[in-house]
Enzyme design. Sequence first.
Site, mmCIF file in Angstrom:
data_model
loop_
_atom_site.group_PDB
_atom_site.id
_atom_site.type_symbol
_atom_site.label_atom_id
_atom_site.label_comp_id
_atom_site.label_asym_id
_atom_site.label_seq_id
_atom_site.Cartn_x
_atom_site.Cartn_y
_atom_site.Cartn_z
ATOM 1 N N ASP A 253 0.830 -1.201 0.000
ATOM 2 C CA ASP A 253 0.000 0.000 0.000
ATOM 3 C C ASP A 253 0.871 1.259 0.000
ATOM 4 O O ASP A 253 1.941 1.286 0.606
ATOM 5 C CB ASP A 253 -0.898 -0.010 1.237
ATOM 6 C CG ASP A 253 -2.042 0.988 1.132
ATOM 7 O OD1 ASP A 253 -2.342 1.436 0.006
ATOM 8 O OD2 ASP A 253 -2.627 1.320 2.174
ATOM 9 N N ASN B 115 -10.116 -2.109 -7.021
ATOM 10 C CA ASN B 115 -9.245 -1.256 -7.831
ATOM 11 C C ASN B 115 -9.790 -1.014 -9.233
ATOM 12 O O ASN B 115 -9.326 -0.107 -9.934
ATOM 13 C CB ASN B 115 -7.843 -1.858 -7.935
ATOM 14 C CG ASN B 115 -7.075 -1.799 -6.633
ATOM 15 O OD1 ASN B 115 -6.179 -2.600 -6.386
ATOM 16 N ND2 ASN B 115 -7.411 -0.852 -5.763
#
Length: 304
Positions: A33, A81
């Site tokens: 991340d 995503n």
Amino acid sequence: MLSRGKRLGYAAYERLLQWELSGTPDHVAVIMDGNRRYAEKQGTKKQEGHKEGAQTTEALLNWCDELGIREVTLYTFSTENFDRDPEEREHIFDLVEQKLRTFADADRVHEAGVCIRAIGETEMLPERVRDAIDYAEGRTAQYDQLNLNIALAYGGRAELLGAARDVAAAVENETLDPTDVSAETIEERLYEGPTRDVDLIVRTGGDERTSNFLPWHANGNEAATFFCTPYWPEFRKVDFLRAIRTYQNREDSWRTTRAERSLALVRAIEQSELPTAKRMLGRFRDALPSTEREQLDEEYDLAD
């Protein structure tokens, strides 16, 4: 850019951490991340953050090979995503395609015996990415020294839901008896990928959550977790070693707890059951504090 003094300090700390390690996890799962936030911090485009993150991924695989870790799962692209900006999404797909083909042809991948596999709803990905997956999996299918699972179009809830639906359908079709449903029944219907339960989850970027990553393999195994603030492109080997130390400390604590409970059991059982209990306790003897270990040896003659 770090000063020479800081670089030397990090190098020394890295050597110390590696020297202190007495064991490593078999399976590490990584939530990579912070690429976009790193790019924002640097004043560059999001694409540059993803590129630098890919370099960290290559470094991570080298560290895993050095440390003898047998399986790595990378959270590369989640089902959520797909909601990102189309331009950014296409750039990620381009990067994944490129890296899959590069890894599949890299000498170090073949020398290290890395088996590459994709897990997730890969049918949702563009054809060029699916072709790259097929290429990488085909080129490395014969290896088993290090399993590299790349989570693409992956969602933990979707994985469990799909398995549950398959079980329900099998029961409805009378090809599966409800009384035969077991943990193995569910596991057989998960995405084909991880061969081991997860021992350690690492998440970069500062968020302290696992984002439902590999819920069956991680939560079911009560995997250790390590959250750190560096964005993924900033993640260093010293951070990875600190993560492994977290796993090691947890394992040591677990062994001590088991040993102490075994000791209590030995002291509570009947004489006729003592030989079996002593064998069990002997497995955990070294995890006891020294004072209890000495007392145990004196009481039950477990020392070599």
